[in-house]
Design a protein around this motif. Sequence first.
Motif, PDB file in Angstrom:
ATOM      1  N   UNK A  95      89.348 -68.848 -53.474  1.00 57.03           N
ATOM      2  CA  UNK A  95      88.929 -67.807 -52.703  1.00 57.03           C
ATOM      3  C   UNK A  95      89.745 -66.936 -52.424  1.00 57.03           C
ATOM      4  N   UNK A  96      90.976 -67.121 -52.279  1.00 57.27           N
ATOM      5  CA  UNK A  96      92.222 -66.126 -51.838  1.00 57.27           C
ATOM      6  C   UNK A  96      92.254 -65.235 -53.029  1.00 57.27           C
ATOM      7  N   UNK A 131      92.818 -69.098 -44.725  1.00 57.18           N
ATOM      8  CA  UNK A 131      92.511 -67.942 -45.694  1.00 57.18           C
ATOM      9  C   UNK A 131      93.237 -66.864 -45.809  1.00 57.18           C
ATOM     10  N   UNK A 132      93.134 -66.239 -44.512  1.00 52.32           N
ATOM     11  CA  UNK A 132      93.361 -64.813 -44.155  1.00 52.32           C
ATOM     12  C   UNK A 132      94.937 -64.869 -44.088  1.00 52.32           C
ATOM     13  N   UNK A 133      95.440 -65.805 -43.172  1.00 55.95           N
ATOM     14  CA  UNK A 133      96.818 -65.991 -42.955  1.00 55.95           C
ATOM     15  C   UNK A 133      97.598 -65.982 -44.259  1.00 55.95           C
ATOM     16  N   UNK A 134      97.466 -67.230 -45.102  1.00 59.05           N
ATOM     17  CA  UNK A 134      97.972 -67.090 -46.504  1.00 59.05           C
ATOM     18  C   UNK A 134      98.044 -65.575 -47.437  1.00 59.05           C
ATOM     19  N   UNK A 137     100.188 -63.095 -45.825  1.00 56.85           N
ATOM     20  CA  UNK A 137     101.580 -63.399 -46.451  1.00 56.85           C
ATOM     21  C   UNK A 137     101.606 -63.045 -47.948  1.00 56.85           C
ATOM     22  N   UNK A 138     100.796 -63.331 -48.655  1.00 57.34           N
ATOM     23  CA  UNK A 138     100.846 -62.818 -50.145  1.00 57.34           C
ATOM     24  C   UNK A 138     101.105 -61.415 -50.323  1.00 57.34           C
ATOM     25  N   UNK A 153      96.473 -52.199 -49.395  1.00 61.08           N
ATOM     26  CA  UNK A 153      96.648 -53.070 -48.282  1.00 61.08           C
ATOM     27  C   UNK A 153      96.016 -52.854 -47.052  1.00 61.08           C
ATOM     28  N   UNK A 154      95.732 -51.555 -46.684  1.00 65.55           N
ATOM     29  CA  UNK A 154      94.887 -50.803 -45.714  1.00 65.55           C
ATOM     30  C   UNK A 154      93.421 -51.179 -45.860  1.00 65.55           C
TER      31      UNK A 154
END
Length: 299
Positions: A95-96, A131-134, A137-138, A153-154
């Motif tokens: 998923x990531x 999902x979103x925090x990892x 971080x990546x 990123x934006x």
Amino acid sequence: MNNIKTSFSIRDLEHLSGIKAHTIRIWEKRYGLLQPERTDTNIRTYGLASLQKLLNIVYLYNDGYKISKIAKIDEAEIPALVNEIQLSKNSDGHIINEFKLAMMNYDQALFMNTYNTLLSNKDFHTIFYDIFIPLLNEMGLLWQTDTITPAQEHFITALIKQKIITNTEKFQQLEPFKTDKVFVLFLPENEIHDIGLLFINHEIIRRGYQTIFLGPAVPLENLAGLMEHFKNVYFISYFTLQPSMDKIEKYVHDFVRIGNNYNNPNLWILGRQVQFLHKERLPKTISVFTSIEQIVAEI
């Protein structure tokens, strides 16, 4: 698909997949898993199809498949096998990777489809933590290594913010039922990274408290009116890039100085910059946290 960046270096692949460039070269030479193009100066470049294939290969490799076995699988069957394993294990790694591909391609449809798939077995705050925090971080590492651009990123953070706000609105329709605290969430001047603060706001409202979300770049003096208005106010701020290392101690003590004129409100802070604080010198009204999970647990 709206392709923007279509060519990647082997270092890009290393940063995006977590597999060393040396290992990618071995896989390529020994097993023919990737077919790079070459520049006029004989430097490898890889297209989006190669990136997606490598991410799928890495997923299978991390799942225990030997690379020699993966090399024998028909290329067209690899994505289906990855999806089958992901569904059976409810694994987050694939998923990531899908969100990474959405980011690299500015592909809103892929983001939405992947997110909606997650909603079938996870609620929103679990998706954010798992999902979103990892992913965020990546992304920080990918940005530091110039693998992604600020625009990419934006793009992805704007979509994540959209989901935070949409889910927060569901709870904002309800009257707060806890009245022992009121939370004011703000970022200091010149600080614009508000995604973590938005999610903390969501979690506080979800727990039944009233929040006042002020958002980015709030002058410290502007908080005085809220200190006067509320007697049980807790301020929360996220120091990602600001205040700078040489100004953070003064910033915190300026907050305390302003608060002395009112009811000495509490300030809860987290983020990268808090590492530059001398925590043993902080007044008891200042609390430093190391993660979103920690600050939410304190609410």
